[in-house]
Enzyme design. Structure first.
Site, PDB file in Angstrom:
ATOM      1  N   PRO A 219      -6.549  -1.298 -33.501  1.00  0.00           N
ATOM      2  CA  PRO A 219      -7.597  -1.629 -34.466  1.00  0.00           C
ATOM      3  C   PRO A 219      -7.155  -2.845 -35.276  1.00  0.00           C
ATOM      4  O   PRO A 219      -5.964  -3.034 -35.506  1.00  0.00           O
ATOM      5  CB  PRO A 219      -7.678  -0.394 -35.344  1.00  0.00           C
ATOM      6  CG  PRO A 219      -6.382   0.307 -35.163  1.00  0.00           C
ATOM      7  CD  PRO A 219      -5.873  -0.056 -33.803  1.00  0.00           C
ATOM      8  N   GLU A 220      -8.094  -3.659 -35.648  1.00  0.00           N
ATOM      9  CA  GLU A 220      -7.754  -4.819 -36.470  1.00  0.00           C
ATOM     10  C   GLU A 220      -7.977  -4.470 -37.937  1.00  0.00           C
ATOM     11  O   GLU A 220      -8.491  -3.409 -38.278  1.00  0.00           O
ATOM     12  CB  GLU A 220      -8.595  -6.020 -36.035  1.00  0.00           C
ATOM     13  CG  GLU A 220      -8.247  -6.449 -34.608  1.00  0.00           C
ATOM     14  CD  GLU A 220      -8.148  -7.967 -34.462  1.00  0.00           C
ATOM     15  OE1 GLU A 220      -7.981  -8.658 -35.487  1.00  0.00           O
ATOM     16  OE2 GLU A 220      -8.228  -8.435 -33.322  1.00  0.00           O
TER      17      GLU A 220
END
Ligand SMILES: [Zn+2]
Length: 294
Positions: free
Chosen positions: A20-21
């Site tokens: 996930p960013e």
């Protein structure tokens, strides 16, 4: 890996980047903040000891039992649950770490590695199919020296992430700018997707050496880094797919539609129609427009 894509982050793009960013982590933080702030942990249980190697299960349980949550914050891609007992629970989701908000009596989901009973008959669980996630309980006062956090660069939304700061760190590196921007000790928050997006907007070639970027272009780059991250956070706000999951995942298509270069190899640049190119830098894909980003 393919099976994971169906449920994984960023839809089909999980091939490339399961992580996930920052915008996604920020959504989890906001979700947890709403659920936990002011609540008390009646009981906590570390089910897979390897999730928190620095805190044996007995200590994990003892340090959280009875603790009231003051706030939930974020540092880079780490989630920080600050407690009234002077401790902070640090979580990194890595690839498949997720929080779910269940009722007290609900059965745990598959791959549940930690559970937290709350004082409102709710149960928060952490699942992690691939075991890369990390938890650690540290003293809040010593947070800055925790090894996971001590070297992180300033947050992109903080005033510390100034033009002067960025120019100073750029000047000290000959790394290709794309690789440089992924280094969380220089700039926090950009992952493989948003680094391509920010460089495209700033019209900077991803292969340019960091120390060859002028003061003017560093300023432009800085504002685009902030802009792409802010837009991603804004557009992620209403994308919960499983009502029990704590803002863990983007809904299909919504964020992806706003990407201008990422995963668009061969498609026309949205600015000039030149086909987008994909190259590999430090083993990861970079997408850019050879015309806009000379
Ligand atoms: Zn272009």
């Amino acid at each position: 890996m393919i099976a994971m894509n169906i449920l994984g982050y960023h839809g089909a793009l999980a091939f490339n980047d399961g992580m996930p960013e920052l915008p996604e982590v920020e959504m989890v933080v906001r979700g947890l903040r709403g659920l936990l702030t002011g609540r008390r942990f009646i009981k906590a249980r570390l089910i897979r000891a390897g999730l928190a190697p620095e805190n044996p299960p007995r200590q994990f349980a003892a340090w959280l039992k009875g603790a009231t949550v003051l706030d939930v914050a974020r540092r880079g891609k780490h989630i920080l649950v600050h407690l009234a007992n002077g401790k902070t629970l640090i979580t990194h989701l890595r690839m498949t770490g997720r929080f779910y908000n269940l009722a007290e009596g609900d059965e745990n989901l598959p791959h549940t590695h930690a559970e937290f009973l709350l004082d409102n008959r709710k149960k928060l669980i952490f699942t992690d199919q691939r075991h890369f996630g990390m938890m650690m309980i540290a003293r809040t006062a010593e947070l800055e020296s925790v090894r996971h956090l001590e070297k992180l660069a300033p947050e992109p939304f903080d005033p510390e992430f100034s033009e002067k700061y960025l120019l100073d760190v750029l000047k000290r590196s000959r790394q290709e700018i794309k690789v440089f921007l992924l280094d969380q000790t220089r700039v926090v928050g950009l992952g493989n997707i948003y680094v391509s997006e920010a460089l495209h907007r700033a019209r900077i070639n991803p292969r340019l050496a960091a120390n060859r970027i002028s003061a003017r272009r560093a300023g432009v780059l800085r504002s685009h880094v902030i802009e792409v991250l802010q837009e991603a956070i804004d557009s992620a706000a209403n994308q919960v797919t499983d009502p029990r999951e704590v803002y863990g995942r983007y809904g299909a298509g919504a964020i992806e539609d706003s990407w201008r270069v990422y995963d668009r190899e061969g498609l026309g640049c949205m600015t000039c129609s030149t086909p987008i190119r994909r190259i590999i830098q430090a083993t990861r894909s970079t997408y850019f427009c050879p015309n806009c980003q000379k």
